[in-house]
Design an enzyme around this catalytic site. Structure first.
Site, PDB file in Angstrom:
ATOM      1  N   SER A  20       0.874  -1.172   0.084  1.00  0.00           N
ATOM      2  CA  SER A  20       0.007   0.125   0.085  1.00  0.00           C
ATOM      3  C   SER A  20       0.990   1.306   0.003  1.00  0.00           C
ATOM      4  O   SER A  20       1.862   1.405  -0.891  1.00  0.00           O
ATOM      5  CB  SER A  20      -0.829  -0.175   1.250  1.00  0.00           C
ATOM      6  N   ASP A  30      -9.835  -4.511  -4.819  1.00  0.00           N
ATOM      7  CA  ASP A  30      -9.245  -3.662  -3.953  1.00  0.00           C
ATOM      8  C   ASP A  30      -9.934  -2.430  -4.164  1.00  0.00           C
ATOM      9  O   ASP A  30     -10.319  -1.862  -4.972  1.00  0.00           O
ATOM     10  CB  ASP A  30      -7.732  -3.345  -4.304  1.00  0.00           C
ATOM     11  N   HIS A  75      -7.876  -5.074  -0.402  1.00  0.00           N
ATOM     12  CA  HIS A  75      -6.520  -4.570   0.207  1.00  0.00           C
ATOM     13  C   HIS A  75      -6.032  -5.035   1.079  1.00  0.00           C
ATOM     14  O   HIS A  75      -6.182  -4.843   2.368  1.00  0.00           O
ATOM     15  CB  HIS A  75      -7.065  -3.164   0.474  1.00  0.00           C
TER      16      HIS A  75
END
Length: 264
Positions: free
Chosen positions: A152, A206, A238
């Protein structure tokens, strides 16, 4: 009688020389049971060492990610040094200025391909990552055996750090990340950095860093001459999956083996 004395002196000298030679060979011999040709030099030991730097996501911590190393059980990782640093705590715009661990500011979530970026914050964080890499290089680890990985926000920082490092590294692995700067920064990418391979993994489900943000990565990297392997994971949101980490192990392992073969 004189001939006998001379003979004895000659014999004593020969025995003494043989003893000195044997002692010298003992000092040079490898440890018991290990053939001489298998004794690694200090150069080879240093060349076979590797370093993996893992950069966590927004609000997370380094220690919480340390179990990731358990997926890397192959013998190629026996001399690997791992580092799981934690981001400094700072206000984050997308969370109404709430203070949390963050490598740089994030203006909005979900992250899309066109989201605004904190380029100055990214570049400052890159300097800190480069300092970590430089420390390992100074300690004798070859840049070809250094891998930066991140999830991320950590994935976005991984990409920036690898692209802006002046030397070619072993590789950069981006998980659920994005391109954290505009085209103006690409002028700072050195010819050596363009040789560093990138692995990009992204979940198609995601909803935090949209899949479109991940898809924008390979075309951007292609435009600056960087090789990227992009892997899409259906139904993955995610998060990190076991499948992603196992593939990362094989991806790094193959590059460590290639590095060892090149050096030999």
């Amino acid at each position: 009688m004189g001939s006998l004395v001379r003979f004895l002196f000659t014999l004593a000298a020969a025995v003494g020389a043989a003893a000195l030679l044997a002692a010298s060979l003992r000092r040079r011999a490898p440890p018991s049971g290990l053939p001489a040709q298998l004794v690694p030099s200090s150069h080879m030991v240093g060349r076979n060492r590797s370093f993996v730097l893992w950069l966590h996501g927004l609000g997370d911590s380094g220690p919480a990610n340390e179990p990731i190393r358990n997926f890397f059980s192959a013998t190629e990782f026996r001399l690997t040094k791992w580092s799981f640093p934690s981001a400094p705590r700072s206000p984050v715009s997308c969370n109404n200025g709430f203070v949390m661990p963050s490598w740089f500011d994030i203006h909005e979530l979900p992250m899309s391909a066109g989201s605004p970026q904190d380029e100055s914050g990214v570049l400052k964080a890159v300097e800190n990552v480069h300092a970590m890499i430089d420390k390992e290089v100074a300690n004798g680890i070859h840049p070809d055996n250094i891998f930066v990985c991140g999830f991320s926000q950590g994935g976005a920082l991984t990409l920036a750090s690898v692209l802006l490092y002046p030397k070619k590294l072993g590789g950069g692995a981006v998980f659920s990340g994005w391109v954290p700067f505009g085209s103006s920064v690409t002028e700072r990418i050195s010819p050596e950095a363009r040789k560093t391979p990138i692995l990009w993994s992204h979940g198609m489900a995601d909803r935090t860093v949209l899949f479109e943000a991940g898809q924008a990565g390979p075309p951007f990297l292609q435009s600056v001459g960087v090789t990227c392997e992009f892997k899409a994971y259906p139904d993955l949101g995610h998060s990190l999956s076991k499948e992603e980490l196992l593939y990362l192990e094989s991806w790094i392992k193959s590059r460590l083996n290639a590095s060892a073969e090149k050096d030999s």
